[in-house]
Design a protein around this motif. Structure first.
Motif, PDB file in Angstrom:
ATOM      1  N   ASN A   1       8.168  -2.287  -4.399  1.00 51.90           N
ATOM      2  CA  ASN A   1       6.828  -2.836  -4.598  1.00 51.90           C
ATOM      3  C   ASN A   1       6.844  -4.208  -5.260  1.00 51.90           C
ATOM      4  O   ASN A   1       6.143  -5.130  -4.828  1.00 51.90           O
ATOM      5  N   GLN A   2       7.649  -4.370  -6.292  1.00 51.49           N
ATOM      6  CA  GLN A   2       7.571  -5.593  -7.084  1.00 51.49           C
ATOM      7  C   GLN A   2       8.052  -6.839  -6.345  1.00 51.49           C
ATOM      8  O   GLN A   2       7.393  -7.878  -6.412  1.00 51.49           O
ATOM      9  N   PRO A   3       9.201  -6.811  -5.632  1.00 49.85           N
ATOM     10  CA  PRO A   3       9.554  -8.022  -4.879  1.00 49.85           C
ATOM     11  C   PRO A   3       8.571  -8.344  -3.773  1.00 49.85           C
ATOM     12  O   PRO A   3       8.347  -9.515  -3.453  1.00 49.85           O
ATOM     13  N   THR A   4       7.964  -7.317  -3.197  1.00 53.90           N
ATOM     14  CA  THR A   4       6.961  -7.545  -2.157  1.00 53.90           C
ATOM     15  C   THR A   4       5.750  -8.266  -2.735  1.00 53.90           C
ATOM     16  O   THR A   4       5.228  -9.226  -2.154  1.00 53.90           O
ATOM     17  N   ARG A   5       5.292  -7.823  -3.894  1.00 54.35           N
ATOM     18  CA  ARG A   5       4.144  -8.449  -4.551  1.00 54.35           C
ATOM     19  C   ARG A   5       4.455  -9.906  -4.893  1.00 54.35           C
ATOM     20  O   ARG A   5       3.628 -10.802  -4.670  1.00 54.35           O
ATOM     21  N   SER A   6       5.646 -10.156  -5.435  1.00 50.53           N
ATOM     22  CA  SER A   6       6.010 -11.528  -5.806  1.00 50.53           C
ATOM     23  C   SER A   6       6.124 -12.426  -4.579  1.00 50.53           C
ATOM     24  O   SER A   6       5.785 -13.610  -4.630  1.00 50.53           O
ATOM     25  N   ALA A   7       6.608 -11.868  -3.471  1.00 47.62           N
ATOM     26  CA  ALA A   7       6.759 -12.664  -2.250  1.00 47.62           C
ATOM     27  C   ALA A   7       5.415 -13.011  -1.622  1.00 47.62           C
ATOM     28  O   ALA A   7       5.310 -13.982  -0.860  1.00 47.62           O
ATOM     29  N   ILE A   8       4.374 -12.254  -1.931  1.00 50.01           N
ATOM     30  CA  ILE A   8       3.041 -12.531  -1.394  1.00 50.01           C
ATOM     31  C   ILE A   8       2.400 -13.736  -2.078  1.00 50.01           C
ATOM     32  O   ILE A   8       1.679 -14.518  -1.445  1.00 50.01           O
ATOM     33  N   ILE A   9       2.641 -13.923  -3.366  1.00 52.97           N
ATOM     34  CA  ILE A   9       1.928 -14.930  -4.153  1.00 52.97           C
ATOM     35  C   ILE A   9       2.027 -16.328  -3.538  1.00 52.97           C
ATOM     36  O   ILE A   9       1.010 -17.033  -3.439  1.00 52.97           O
TER      37      ILE A   9
ATOM     38  N   LEU B   1       0.822  -1.210   0.000  1.00 53.82           N
ATOM     39  CA  LEU B   1       0.000   0.000   0.000  1.00 53.82           C
ATOM     40  C   LEU B   1       0.855   1.259   0.000  1.00 53.82           C
ATOM     41  O   LEU B   1       0.567   2.221  -0.732  1.00 53.82           O
ATOM     42  N   LEU B   2       1.916   1.266   0.793  1.00 56.83           N
ATOM     43  CA  LEU B   2       2.780   2.444   0.868  1.00 56.83           C
ATOM     44  C   LEU B   2       3.479   2.712  -0.462  1.00 56.83           C
ATOM     45  O   LEU B   2       3.489   3.831  -0.968  1.00 56.83           O
TER      46      LEU B   2
END
Length: 454
Positions: free
Chosen positions: A160-168, A119-120
């Motif tokens: 943002n992008q590594p965080t999104r990938s780590a969530i999947i 979100l941030l």
């Protein structure tokens, strides 16, 4: 009930169904063709998970807006300066924040709730797009302000992008990760096809600055989908300290060094993108080779869209990817296909041939990306996944920035087509060399998966 009036009918229906199945699946029958086609199409099982589906759908809108900005920045700089060398500076101004904040962002993603971090950083990306719109619309600041704002946006994306990938992997079972990676890359590339085409059409109508505003508005979809996620704190022991300093970043590098397959997967992508991504030459080639008007037009949009078109086609027919176990071999061959497509693009004098060669390269890139992402998500533990994704994002996004830095001067000195062809040849030579030095990558086999209905 037994012997009732429905019994003969059920028996007849059952026999008819069996006969129909035999007819439909017999040699040369349409049913067999249909089954083969379904097996080749993308595996959509991950979309049955609500959280993943919302992120995936929101990503369609967001990527379209983001790709319009990808066209807008180099086009605006070329319009302001008339030089591909200046356009090449986007590589430097994008690469440094990607390296610094990509690595640090992965460590942050391993230390705090990943939903909050998304979100941030998503809000920061939207604000930087708004700032680019104001700067472009007002004409204040010139090329250096545009490059500075682009650098800030790159820093936000790098977290943002590594965080999104780590969530999947927290949203889906491990067996569905290759399918999820194929779906993610396909939707990203659908947006990357539509975005540049829209940019080429919209620039003459609404003006280039409006593209930045549309990007900021489109980001609201992803912010909404992220808000709907459950909390995603890192999985670690209760007494573990949550830190995101240099020690944690270096621990990620040590982890990569201990897993040679991951190490080579990063190296081979640096070669593919660092030598082969020719996007810096697109504005010049669209104008001087393919006849676009100054400032961009349909040829510019097609060149930017061609690689994603190939990736979309590869993604739509990615259902067979989970059946390939020799994933190291598959990545190596796919990288060579990428290099061949880029080399032939540089030799093309026809716009449609150039688009076709870039699309061929894109299909190879899709296959390589799916397998490399799956290798990473399978090997890394959750407590290291953010840092591994950080390295992955630095490699994936940083490689094209390296290409930007040398393609610009090479295009100015040798011509844009020659620069692209030399890069494609270097990709093939470099990939074969690295894999020869690390045979463990060539011999790598992915995990098996039992067939299951979709």
């Amino acid at each position: 009930m037994p012997g009732g009036p429905d019994a003969p009918t059920r028996k007849l229906d059952s026999g008819s169904e069996a006969a129909t199945r035999r007819f439909a699946t017999g040699p040369g029958r349409p049913g067999r063709v249909s089954a083969a086609l379904r097996g080749a199409l993308a595996d959509t099982r991950p979309l049955r998970t609500d959280s993943y589906r919302r992120l995936w759908l929101a990503g369609i809108v967001t990527v379209i807006g983001a790709q319009m900005s990808v066209v807008a920045v180099p086009t605006q700089i070329y319009e302001m300066t008339g030089s591909s060398a200046y356009v090449g500076l986007t590589g430097l101004f994008g690469l440094v924040p990607l390296i610094v904040f990509g690595l640090w962002g992965g460590a942050i993603a391993d230390a705090m709730d990943r939903r909050v971090l998304l979100l941030l950083t998503g809000s920061g990306i939207a604000m930087s797009s708004l700032a680019l719109w104001v700067a472009a619309a007002s004409g204040v600041g010139g090329v250096w302000l545009i490059l500075g704002l682009f650098s800030v946006q790159s820093a936000m994306l790098a977290v943002n992008q590594p965080t999104r990938s780590a969530i999947i992997p927290r949203l889906l079972p491990a067996a569905q990760l290759p399918a999820a990676n194929a779906l993610n890359m396909t939707v990203v590339q659908v947006g990357a096809v539509v975005g540049p085409l829209l940019a080429g059409l919209l620039i003459p109508v609404v003006g280039l600055p409006t593209l930045y505003l549309l990007d900021a508005v489109a980001l609201l979809a992803t912010l909404w989908a992220t808000w709907r996620l459950p909390p995603v704190p890192p999985q670690r022991s209760p007494d573990a300290r949550r830190r995101a300093g240099l020690r944690e970043v270096f621990a990620g590098f040590r982890y990569v060094a201990l897993h040679k397959v991951l190490l080579v997967s990063f190296l081979i992508d640096v070669i593919a993108m660092g030598f082969g991504m020719p996007r810096v030459v697109f504005p010049e080639m669209s104008e001087k080779v393919f006849g676009d008007p100054p400032g961009g037009g349909i040829a510019l949009g097609l060149l930017f869209a061609a690689i994603p078109i190939g990736m979309v086609i590869g993604g739509l027919f990615s259902g067979w990817l989970h059946r390939v176990r020799r994933q190291g071999v598959a990545v190596t061959v796919a990288i060579c296909v990428w290099g061949l497509g880029i080399a032939l693009f540089g030799l093309a004098n026809s716009l449609w041939l150039a688009v076709l060669m870039l699309a061929l390269a894109g299909a190879g890139d899709l296959i390589s990306s799916v397998y490399r992402s799956s290798m990473l998500q399978t090997v890394a533990t959750d407590e290291m996944r953010g840092r591994m994704q950080g390295v992955f994002i630095v490699v994936v996004a940083g490689g094209p920035r390296i290409a930007d830095m040398w393609h610009g001067p090479a295009a100015a000195g040798l011509g844009p087509g020659v620069a692209a062809t030399l890069g494609g040849i270097a990709v093939i030579v470099g990939a074969i060399t690295v894999v020869s030095l690390f045979p463990a990558f060539w011999n790598y086999r992915g995990p098996t998966e039992s067939p299951s209905p979709r």
